[in-house]
Motif scaffolding. Structure first.
Motif, PDB file in Angstrom:
ATOM      1  N   UNK A 194      60.894 -28.537  14.208  1.00  0.00           N
ATOM      2  CA  UNK A 194      59.908 -27.479  14.050  1.00  0.00           C
ATOM      3  C   UNK A 194      58.515 -27.911  14.516  1.00  0.00           C
ATOM      4  N   UNK A 195      58.341 -29.201  14.762  1.00  0.00           N
ATOM      5  CA  UNK A 195      57.080 -29.700  15.315  1.00  0.00           C
ATOM      6  C   UNK A 195      55.893 -29.336  14.417  1.00  0.00           C
ATOM      7  N   UNK A 196      56.056 -29.571  13.103  1.00  0.00           N
ATOM      8  CA  UNK A 196      54.981 -29.220  12.177  1.00  0.00           C
ATOM      9  C   UNK A 196      54.426 -30.456  11.471  1.00  0.00           C
ATOM     10  N   UNK A 197      54.703 -31.633  12.024  1.00  0.00           N
ATOM     11  CA  UNK A 197      54.185 -32.860  11.416  1.00  0.00           C
ATOM     12  C   UNK A 197      52.695 -33.054  11.672  1.00  0.00           C
ATOM     13  N   UNK A 198      52.196 -32.429  12.722  1.00  0.00           N
ATOM     14  CA  UNK A 198      50.767 -32.490  13.025  1.00  0.00           C
ATOM     15  C   UNK A 198      50.276 -31.095  13.376  1.00  0.00           C
ATOM     16  N   UNK A 199      48.982 -30.927  13.383  1.00  0.00           N
ATOM     17  CA  UNK A 199      48.384 -29.646  13.783  1.00  0.00           C
ATOM     18  C   UNK A 199      47.248 -29.929  14.754  1.00  0.00           C
ATOM     19  N   UNK A 200      46.892 -28.911  15.523  1.00  0.00           N
ATOM     20  CA  UNK A 200      45.773 -29.047  16.445  1.00  0.00           C
ATOM     21  C   UNK A 200      44.449 -28.788  15.749  1.00  0.00           C
ATOM     22  N   UNK A 246      68.484  -5.338  29.131  1.00  0.00           N
ATOM     23  CA  UNK A 246      67.618  -6.434  29.553  1.00  0.00           C
ATOM     24  C   UNK A 246      67.086  -7.111  28.284  1.00  0.00           C
ATOM     25  N   UNK A 247      67.484  -8.367  28.054  1.00  0.00           N
ATOM     26  CA  UNK A 247      67.131  -9.053  26.816  1.00  0.00           C
ATOM     27  C   UNK A 247      66.360 -10.333  27.105  1.00  0.00           C
ATOM     28  N   UNK A 248      65.754 -10.871  26.050  1.00  0.00           N
ATOM     29  CA  UNK A 248      64.984 -12.107  26.173  1.00  0.00           C
ATOM     30  C   UNK A 248      65.308 -13.025  25.006  1.00  0.00           C
ATOM     31  N   UNK A 249      65.457 -14.311  25.310  1.00  0.00           N
ATOM     32  CA  UNK A 249      65.564 -15.348  24.282  1.00  0.00           C
ATOM     33  C   UNK A 249      64.213 -16.058  24.213  1.00  0.00           C
ATOM     34  N   UNK A 250      63.563 -15.980  23.054  1.00  0.00           N
ATOM     35  CA  UNK A 250      62.227 -16.539  22.881  1.00  0.00           C
ATOM     36  C   UNK A 250      62.330 -17.789  22.010  1.00  0.00           C
ATOM     37  N   UNK A 251      61.746 -18.881  22.481  1.00  0.00           N
ATOM     38  CA  UNK A 251      61.817 -20.163  21.769  1.00  0.00           C
ATOM     39  C   UNK A 251      60.414 -20.766  21.713  1.00  0.00           C
ATOM     40  N   UNK A 252      60.037 -21.277  20.537  1.00  0.00           N
ATOM     41  CA  UNK A 252      58.736 -21.942  20.441  1.00  0.00           C
ATOM     42  C   UNK A 252      58.772 -23.021  19.365  1.00  0.00           C
ATOM     43  N   UNK A 253      58.128 -24.161  19.690  1.00  0.00           N
ATOM     44  CA  UNK A 253      57.897 -25.243  18.724  1.00  0.00           C
ATOM     45  C   UNK A 253      56.446 -25.697  18.866  1.00  0.00           C
ATOM     46  N   UNK A 254      55.540 -24.752  18.754  1.00  0.00           N
ATOM     47  CA  UNK A 254      54.117 -25.043  18.939  1.00  0.00           C
ATOM     48  C   UNK A 254      53.476 -25.647  17.699  1.00  0.00           C
ATOM     49  N   UNK A 255      54.240 -25.731  16.596  1.00  0.00           N
ATOM     50  CA  UNK A 255      53.681 -26.255  15.353  1.00  0.00           C
ATOM     51  C   UNK A 255      53.109 -25.184  14.455  1.00  0.00           C
ATOM     52  N   UNK A 256      53.085 -23.922  14.937  1.00  0.00           N
ATOM     53  CA  UNK A 256      52.546 -22.804  14.157  1.00  0.00           C
ATOM     54  C   UNK A 256      53.562 -21.668  14.178  1.00  0.00           C
TER      55      UNK A 256
END
Length: 604
Positions: A194-200, A246-256
């Motif tokens: 989840x990339x939540x160990x740090x924040x910007x 027409x579909x989309x797979x959305x992926x994010x691990x930006x930390x937020x």
């Protein structure tokens, strides 16, 4: 005393340096995200109270993986941005999340259970070793009676069996616990993704002309996000247009976590090359013949689409309100009937009608009393308001075709957690003008394939991606859509049709070998039978080939084609047939090859 004076002077100096500066620590609020094929532009709003003069604003709760050069800050006109710095805040999650703490506790509990099981297994094995070590019967007497021997043997058997069963049972429990440990560790790995160990953290150095409560807009490109297109291709039957989801797979691990944000999907890729290629002077020179350099170039066609009709046909939803028949008031005056409100055929109150979210309304049409009464009866004597509500996410999406890319703007708050899990969104439902045909190449494959030919596909803005094929409500497999081509139609293979059969065989009676002097003449004849076992007519293209020669000593002659279109450049034969229900047709073609009889050629 002297030491205390120095300390006091240092403190006074420190406070004098920072006394003029106002330091604020604020939390950014994520409001909008534009997701690209690679990366995402995240937009935050921030408010801070500034004093006249220099100020420092520390903004937390932004992504921890951003392109620093992409940071843009909008500030009020009375505020001057002196500089800014991006850094990571490693103290944001010193306290474990509730989910992670639960997993760690479970891991510790199971590991403790495994340790206890291991101890019990070792104890049981040691007892078994003791039992085995004392199997020898010793004593002052020369012999042991039969009854005593039987008791000893029974004891040894029962005790050893008991210990072995205990060891087996404990080992089974331990193995199950080890499997559970592996599952918990896998789940912990998922949490770590989840990339939540740090924040910007963004630190702004500002100068305010006067005291002000300033509102800032901060945007930047975050690297750990993307979306991928994929499709569902549905054909209820070959008489109806192909429906493309027409579909989309959305992926994010930006930390937020993206919570209730305005989300847009863009077909652009910000990281692509920014400059067009330029040709440089090409000078010839000698090279080492043992070195090889390969230059590869590729031409990419333009993608596009078909006329978009929008989502599936939506039944008209009528919103009209509580009906009131004509009546007189207490004084005997005529009272006009109130408009009625009907939602999906059900009469609702004025309050329910007013609670409908305006953003959920697709269209509104007000009917006059006469027309409303004619359509809905006496309940609508006061008139009616016809409202069509949106159905499905695709009705909340606006498609904007820009110069270099296409944007899909979702007009509804959207959530995407920073978990790396795919979130699926349906962007469009398209009724594509489609021509269906069957294709058979029996030399290579005995199956007959159903092909959907999409016309005017260049306006559809398709991207390369996988597609699920659903024919008449049945999933038949996957295909790949490749719109990067320049042909007039986009051909999509929908699968093989077992109800259209093709068979190819060589006719030995019509094939022969002859010797003409120093040459050998071989003739080949093939027969292709095509049968349509469907209840409706089909169009089918059958393809085959004959050999070509680039050697003057090898001569090829095409003798019979059964009306096929022959391409002499590549040696292909094509028959375009229309077969009625339960109709079959027979095709025949032959060719001859003459070559020196003392040679062998690859004719088979």
């Amino acid at each position: 005393m002297k030491k205390n004076m120095i300390t006091l002077l240092l403190l006074i100096t420190f406070f004098n340096i920072y006394a003029a500066d106002n330091k604020n620590e604020v939390q950014a609020s994520l409001t909008a995200v534009t997701v690209y094929r690679s990366g995402a532009e995240m937009t935050h709003t921030v408010s801070a109270t500034l004093v006249a003069g220099n100020n420092q604003v520390i903004i937390d709760n932004i992504s921890n993986a951003i392109d620093s050069s992409s940071i843009q800050i909008k500030a009020p006109s009375s505020v001057t941005i002196l500089g800014f710095e991006f850094s990571k805040n490693y103290l944001v999650n010193t306290t474990k999340t509730q989910r992670r703490q639960l997993l760690d506790d479970s891991l510790q509990t199971v590991q403790s259970h495994i340790d206890k099981l291991s101890l019990s297994i070792n104890n049981a094995k040691e007892l078994l070793d003791v039992l085995k070590a004392n199997r020898e019967i010793k004593g002052e007497q020369n012999g042991v009676s039969v009854s005593e021997l039987e008791k000893l043997m029974d004891y040894y058997y029962s005790k050893s069996t008991e210990l072995q069963n205990t060891i087996a049972a404990l080992t089974e429990k331990k193995n199950k616990a080890i499997v559970l440990i592996d599952k918990i560790k896998d789940q912990i790995d998922e949490e770590n993704k989840k990339n939540i160990n740090t924040a910007g953290r963004l630190t702004l150095e500002l100068n305010a002309a006067m005291p002000v409560k300033a509102d800032f807009v901060v945007s930047y490109i975050a690297r750990n996000a993307y979306w991928q297109p994929f499709y569902d291709m549905r054909a209820d039957n070959i008489q109806l247009p192909l429906k493309i989801f027409y579909k989309a797979k959305i992926v994010q691990t930006t930390g937020i976590d993206w919570k209730h944000v305005k989300l847009s999907l863009s077909t652009a890729t910000p990281s692509q090359k920014g400059n067009a290629p330029e040709l440089q002077s090409w000078f010839l020179g000698y090279i080492n013949r043992y070195q090889h350099n390969n230059l590869n170039s590729a031409l990419a066609g333009s993608a596009a689409g078909i006329q978009i009709r929008g989502a599936s046909n939506l039944s008209e939803v009528v919103v009209v309100g509580y009906g009131a028949e004509k009546k007189d008031d207490m004084a005997g005056n005529y009272v006009a009937p109130k408009p009625v409100y009907v939602v999906n055929g059900n009469v609702v109150s004025d309050d329910v009608f007013r609670q409908i979210d305006p953003n959920s309304i697709k269209s509104i049409d007000k009917l006059k009393p006469a027309a409303a009464k004619n359509m809905y009866g006496s309940v609508a004597e006061g008139g009616a308001t016809v409202v069509q509500l949106k159905e499905g996410l695709q009705d909340y999406i606006a498609v904007t075709d820009k110069t270099l890319n296409v944007n899909f703007d979702i007009d509804i708050p959207f959530d995407v957690p920073t978990s790396g899990k795919e979130q699926t969104a349906t962007l469009q439902i398209i009724d594509a003008g489609t021509a269906y045909e069957h294709i058979a190449v029996p030399k290579m494959d005995n199956d007959v394939y159903l092909i959907a030919k999409l016309q005017n596909w260049e306006r559809l803005n398709l991207l390369p991606g996988e597609a699920n094929i659903i024919i008449e409500g049945t999933y038949v497999g996957k295909t790949y859509i490749n719109p990067e081509k320049t042909s007039d139609s986009l051909d999509i293979t929908l699968g093989n049709d077992k109800r259209v059969v093709v068979n190819r065989k060589k006719l030995e009676d019509f094939s022969s070998v002859k010797f003409l002097g120093s040459n050998k003449l071989q003739k080949f004849t093939y027969e292709i039978v095509v049968r349509n076992n469907k209840k409706e007519a089909v169009n089918i293209i059958v393809k085959d080939q004959y050999p070509l020669s680039t050697n003057k000593d090898i001569e090829v002659e095409l003798n019979e084609t059964s009306g096929a279109v022959a391409d002499k450049d590549n040696g292909t034969l094509a028959w375009q047939l229309q077969l009625g229900p339960n109709e079959s047709k027979t095709l025949r073609f032959s060719y001859s090859v003459k070559y020196p009889k003392d040679k062998t050629i690859n004719i088979y």
